[in-house]
Write a protein that holds these residues in place. Sequence first.
Motif, PDB file in Angstrom:
ATOM      1  N   UNK A 173      -7.020  -3.885  -2.029  1.00 17.07           N
ATOM      2  CA  UNK A 173      -6.494  -3.586  -0.691  1.00 17.07           C
ATOM      3  C   UNK A 173      -7.503  -4.027   0.373  1.00 17.07           C
ATOM      4  N   UNK A 174      -8.739  -3.689   0.087  1.00 14.23           N
ATOM      5  CA  UNK A 174      -9.772  -3.973   1.083  1.00 14.23           C
ATOM      6  C   UNK A 174      -9.902  -5.481   1.309  1.00 14.23           C
TER       7      UNK A 174
ATOM      8  N   UNK B 240      -8.072  -0.498  -5.168  1.00 16.90           N
ATOM      9  CA  UNK B 240      -8.438  -0.188  -3.785  1.00 16.90           C
ATOM     10  C   UNK B 240      -9.263  -1.308  -3.164  1.00 16.90           C
ATOM     11  N   UNK B 241     -10.172  -1.854  -3.961  1.00 17.53           N
ATOM     12  CA  UNK B 241     -10.980  -2.943  -3.420  1.00 17.53           C
ATOM     13  C   UNK B 241     -10.075  -4.143  -3.141  1.00 17.53           C
TER      14      UNK B 241
ATOM     15  N   UNK C  16     -10.016   4.451 -16.074  1.00 14.42           N
ATOM     16  CA  UNK C  16      -9.056   4.780 -15.026  1.00 14.42           C
ATOM     17  C   UNK C  16      -9.701   4.648 -13.655  1.00 14.42           C
ATOM     18  N   UNK C  17     -10.904   5.217 -13.546  1.00 15.58           N
ATOM     19  CA  UNK C  17     -11.606   5.123 -12.266  1.00 15.58           C
ATOM     20  C   UNK C  17     -11.827   3.665 -11.879  1.00 15.58           C
TER      21      UNK C  17
ATOM     22  N   UNK D  34       2.341   1.802  -3.430  1.00 12.36           N
ATOM     23  CA  UNK D  34       1.389   2.410  -4.351  1.00 12.36           C
ATOM     24  C   UNK D  34       1.239   3.896  -4.053  1.00 12.36           C
ATOM     25  N   UNK D  35       1.216   4.244  -2.774  1.00 16.16           N
ATOM     26  CA  UNK D  35       1.098   5.654  -2.401  1.00 16.16           C
ATOM     27  C   UNK D  35       2.242   6.470  -3.001  1.00 16.16           C
TER      28      UNK D  35
ATOM     29  N   UNK E 203      -3.848   9.117  -0.280  1.00 11.84           N
ATOM     30  CA  UNK E 203      -3.482   7.713  -0.373  1.00 11.84           C
ATOM     31  C   UNK E 203      -3.169   7.135   1.006  1.00 11.84           C
TER      32      UNK E 203
ATOM     33  N   UNK F  93      -8.607   1.911 -10.771  1.00 14.87           N
ATOM     34  CA  UNK F  93      -8.189   2.326  -9.445  1.00 14.87           C
ATOM     35  C   UNK F  93      -9.097   1.712  -8.375  1.00 14.87           C
ATOM     36  N   UNK F  94     -10.384   1.673  -8.697  1.00 12.04           N
ATOM     37  CA  UNK F  94     -11.324   1.082  -7.746  1.00 12.04           C
ATOM     38  C   UNK F  94     -10.956  -0.377  -7.513  1.00 12.04           C
TER      39      UNK F  94
ATOM     40  N   UNK G  33     -13.275   2.869   0.402  1.00  5.40           N
ATOM     41  CA  UNK G  33     -12.550   2.719  -0.853  1.00  5.40           C
ATOM     42  C   UNK G  33     -13.310   3.380  -2.001  1.00  5.40           C
TER      43      UNK G  33
ATOM     44  N   UNK H  10       0.833  -1.203   0.000  1.00  8.96           N
ATOM     45  CA  UNK H  10       0.000   0.000   0.000  1.00  8.96           C
ATOM     46  C   UNK H  10       0.870   1.256   0.000  1.00  8.96           C
TER      47      UNK H  10
ATOM     48  N   UNK I 288      -2.330  13.934  -2.836  1.00 12.01           N
ATOM     49  CA  UNK I 288      -2.260  12.525  -3.227  1.00 12.01           C
ATOM     50  C   UNK I 288      -1.624  11.719  -2.093  1.00 12.01           C
TER      51      UNK I 288
ATOM     52  N   UNK J 111     -10.205  10.673  -9.238  1.00 17.48           N
ATOM     53  CA  UNK J 111     -10.643  11.159 -10.545  1.00 17.48           C
ATOM     54  C   UNK J 111     -10.382  12.651 -10.667  1.00 17.48           C
TER      55      UNK J 111
ATOM     56  N   UNK K 157       1.890   9.330  -5.940  1.00 14.58           N
ATOM     57  CA  UNK K 157       2.270  10.713  -5.720  1.00 14.58           C
ATOM     58  C   UNK K 157       3.360  11.137  -6.708  1.00 14.58           C
TER      59      UNK K 157
ATOM     60  N   UNK L 163     -12.199   6.967  -4.730  1.00 12.41           N
ATOM     61  CA  UNK L 163     -12.104   7.031  -6.185  1.00 12.41           C
ATOM     62  C   UNK L 163     -12.438   8.417  -6.721  1.00 12.41           C
TER      63      UNK L 163
ATOM     64  N   UNK M 222     -12.024   7.922 -18.792  1.00 14.88           N
ATOM     65  CA  UNK M 222     -12.353   8.283 -17.413  1.00 14.88           C
ATOM     66  C   UNK M 222     -12.824   7.073 -16.629  1.00 14.88           C
TER      67      UNK M 222
END
Lengths: 210, 354, 104, 545
Positions: free
Chosen positions: B84-85, B81-82, B73-74, B32-33, D358, B77-78, D315, B29, D354, D323, B37, D319, B70
Amino acid sequence: MASGGTRREAHFDSLERQAGAVRFGMWVFLASEVLLFGALFALYASYRATWPYAFAAGVAENDAVLGTTNTVLLITSSFLVALGTERRAHGHSRAAARLVAGAAAIGVLFLVIKSHEYLAHFASGIFPGGRGAHFDHAPAGSAIFFTLYFATTGLHALHVTAGIVVLTFSAVQLRREKLAPHALDAVALYWHLVDAIWIFLWPLYYLARG
Amino acid sequence: MQELLRKMLFLPVEASGTSRHIDRLHFVVIGVTFAGAFLVAAVVLAFVVRFRARGEAEPTPVVVVPRAVELGVGGALLALFVGFWVVGFRQYVGLHTPPRGALEVYVTAKQWMWKFSLPDGRRSAGVLVVPAGRPIRLILTSRDVVHSFFVPAFRIKQDALPGRYTSTWFDPDRVGTYPVYCAEYCGVDHSRMWASVVVLSARDYGRWLEGEMPEAVVRAGATPALEGGVVAGTELTTMAAEGRSAASRYGCFSCHTVDGQRHLGPTWQGLYEKTEELANGQTIVADEEYLTESMMEPAAQLVRGYQPVMPTYRGVLSQPDAAAIVEFIKTLRFDRTAPLVTLPHTQATSEDAK
Amino acid sequence: MAHENDPHDGTPQPVATPGTGVYVRSFAALLVLTLTSFTLSYAHLGVFGMPVALAIAAVKVALVALFFMRLVDEPASHRVAGVTAVLFVILLASLSAVDVLTRL
Amino acid sequence: MNDASYLTAGTTIRSWLLTRDHKRIGVMFFVLNALALAIGGTFALLMRTELLHPRGWFMTSMTYDRFFTLHGVIMVWLFMIPSIPSAFGNFLLPLMIGARDVAFPRLNLASLYIYLVGAVVTIAGLVIGGTDTGWTFYVPYSSKDATAVLPVLLGVFIIGWSTILTGVNFIVTVHRMRAEGLRWMKLPLFVWSIYATSIIQVLATPVLAMTLVLLGVDYVFDWGVFDPVRGGDPVLYQHLFWFYSHPAVYIMVLPAMGVISECVCTFSRKNPLSYEAIVWATLGIALVGFLTWGHHMFTAGISVFDAGAFGLLSMFVAIFSAIKVFTWTGTLYRGSISLKTPLLYVFAFLFLFVFGGMTGVAVATMSLDVHWQDTYFVVAHFHFIMVGGTITAYLAALHYWFPKVTGRMYPERLGVLSAAGVFGGFMLTFVPHFLLGNMGMPRRYHNYPEAMQPLHVISTVGAFLLAGALLVTLGYLVWALRYGAAAGPDPWASASYEWRTPSPPPAHDFDTPLSLERGPYDYTGGRSEPVAGDEPRREPEAQEA
Ligand code: HEA
Ligand code: HEA
Ligand code: CUA
Ligand SMILES: [Cu+2]
């Protein structure tokens, strides 16, 4: 914010726009009020989940007949105010004044019954905070039930009181033909909300015995 | 690799099986951060160089990103993140599911100490002794406000709540002494509500059960008390710790502090053997006798500059409790410039490691 | 300085209203529902008692909102305001009650 | 006197104190907020100084506890929540939608005074009562506490109503006061962000108000709503508190995001890469943000199931922010970028946000948060967003709209210099906090293990650097009030609506109705091609000069 006469203020293009803004403003404000009570509803849900038995027993302790009477009173009062806005919209200020005054009077009656209930509770040893003889033998969780009961109905009663004040004020202004329809509308919306909240409180605190 | 990353991120040594799993996720994690950045920063930099204004008020073309990009990418990323969850949630569930056969320890928190009791009746304050290689389940509660039991080396933390039991567990596999902090704000001495977990090898643990005192335990126990003997002996609470808890039970701390601060009553810090000025102009040395009398007959010898508001505790405070409180006050005589405690921090004493 | 371009200032125009009938009908419905709920509360519905009572309450509040508060013919924004508030109360209550219900 | 700017439309103190002009109210809000920032910052510096030594060296634990409470409460409720919405929002909202004022100007003034009363009560309560509970007021510590939480609860409660009223006002303003023909999807993005913020203010704040009332009642009458002895549950207090306070963090960041949207577009002379994406993400944050509050309670003893739900929802909300970041970055593409101070702050924002965001995702990853909860890692997370993000955006806004508000330019060179100082000082202050958190340094700690001292020292040095840079900023802005070059209506050649009126704007905002022919992000033409309706408004300015 609901007061103000029929004059248009400088930053509005037209009176309609101003009336619309006031009405919408009232709706947004009411949304806020709903969330204020929302916190208490959430506590009720969670604590009832924790203490189902104590809550059922607590509800049984409340007088369903008085509670129902109060429900009918508030609905009637709400109805009168609705009629009042209707009369005012057609320009009959004085008729509206009578209806609104009637609604306020019913509100007072509601408070009288409510205080009677409180006094009855005190008499049988039920005080907020789990104090009083009643709790010596009541099931665990009863203290929370009655604390919530007093907090929620108390807050509602405060709203009723505020409502009575603005209704009375509106009735007077209507009688003097000094209240714009949109101002009365805003007051009416508030009063309907007070009614709507009670419609939910009533089953939670008077009916759900099981 | 894992060891290097751990050191770079200043993480304490991993002293349990679970902590190693958690750290692995941690590295991903945080990686990725950093990537995110610096990616954003790099792109910004590139655009700044490339699209620097060349003149005043230049016209620019309308650029609109296609909807599909859009959403893509969204969505990606989701998914990340999911992801990670999913891993995090599984580990979290793991942290709440102790294995069968775990050794159960009851942990009681109160302002400002940790007490441990084992099913066999053994009790201790401030030091928890456990064997390596056996899962330990903690069942926590609090006597007063919310506290939180935090052992960095095991990557566990669990609030201790009044009126409820919560639980967590760990599987220590590295011999050493690890600090415990209280991580939920609980009042003046929140930042001193420390304890230690001593992980012994199975053999040492056996010896300890027989009544011996392996060196690590002695060291942890003898660690000069966090103020007032909070970290006390191992098997039984010391008298001072008992006194502290009695003082807290009887509400002395609503008027007295232990950190030098004047409150309704004089502070207890440095009180023992101090020369006290009384309201009647006399002076008196605060010895055991005076301290005891102050509790039983406070009005008899009023300290100068204070109101006679302290209630008498005669008949309220039992003799052993009073003695314990005196003992406690005696420990508050420390020198403020000396280090309060040398905490065995990240460096678990290396010679203990097998 | 403000009134020069608005001939309607101070003279409220009659507004289209739904008419008394709607109010009377809603009022009647509210009374009937109140009575129903009251009676049902003695009917030993067990675990269903609460959901039924709340469902009736929801219908009643909907009546009040739609007809007394005239949400039927108000702009969408007003409806959104009302509905969002109720929705959020439900979320607040459920997500915190779920915690209590699913604790081990 | 149609031409007089709002600043000269009356110069008596009374004309300020009783004004209903949204611009003056905004300016007064700004002054009060900046004061709150300075007070809160002073306490931060005192705390940092104390933390130089592992056992502290000039305060007692009790004093330290009061200081972080003061710092947190002041920063959150007195500074950050009203900062951008009530100050900049008030000033700009009507200008950006072509209105003559907000919908309820008297209510607006009332908000200001309610805020002032609340702020005074809060600070008095903090100082005199010595509240030491932290800004979260967790029960049962707060309801048993020997020190007075009551005035603070009251103060925050009062400020809450100010926030709600401002929110109601702004929502109605955006809905009902837009210029004829100004469609929703033509609104400047700052307006959207203020609008979304207002929704949160209206829906979340009452829950806080109620919670604080219950806490106060507990404290005064001992009703024990959350008292375990009487069947209450302290964790429910936390649910209610975070139902407000998580959305509240979006109250603190959404307006900042609006500022970023405006500055990115103006200084790259570009349309946003996707206007709609930003709008939907803004609304998404506002609404989904209500469903993640439980991530503050992963170790508090909530059920594993509930925690899992909150973890997953967290989470989702992340997002939307991502975006936005991508959209801002992409907006630079093929733009015409001028590196003015506001844009530098925007870049700082992007980088720090960020990181902060993050690490938010990191702490929302449940098993990781078990280690981090209530440590300096969390302190670092939120300072990265609130200082690195929001304060940075606040400074961007300050420089960007300074010409509009005052009619003067700030000195650019000093601006760049102090922006660098802010960034450097910030990194030095808060990067160590991440590492401290990893080591296991709990927050609200006055005493800490000696091994952690070096990082604390670095952080303290950084804090003073940061404070120094902020003081320099304050200094040259005050200087520029008087000596700055005259700005003209649109010094940045921006397309956004608020620049189409003189600087400073006239008392009634627009002398002629706002022309909507050119959209707020239309840079296809450059400035040389004046937009119809722009010209007449330039004239009064020319006469003045
Ligand atoms: C303005 C304030 C603000 C904002 C915006 C946020 C945003 C977020 N916060 Fe934060 N938070 C706080 C202020 C804020 N927070 C405060 C004050 C506390 C402590 C309160 C207290 O206890 O005192 C806290 C605490 C806190 C916790 C509790 C920690 C603990 O106590 O243990 C958690 C846990 O989940 C959390 C999560 C998040 C998440 C998921 C977001 C998300 O919204 C973040 C979304 C943003 C991003 C995700 C960044 C953009 C990402 C990209 C551009 C992607 C990068 C690219 C690649 C990966 C390729 N926050
Ligand atoms: C908006 C929110 C905000 C802001 C801006 C800050 C800013 C800072 N904060 Fe803090 N902080 C919080 C919100 C904020 N903080 C919260 C909510 C907590 C938790 C509290 C709790 O636990 O209850 C916390 C806790 C907290 C801690 C942890 C305490 C502990 O747990 O023991 C620390 C420690 O270092 C810290 C430090 C700092 C520092 C060095 C700054 C610096 O950035 C400050 C620098 C600023 C100045 C020095 C002011 C100078 C300004 C002027 C002179 C005016 C200038 C005006 C203009 C330019 C117009 N903060
Ligand atoms: Cu116990 Cu903090
Ligand atoms: Cu949050």
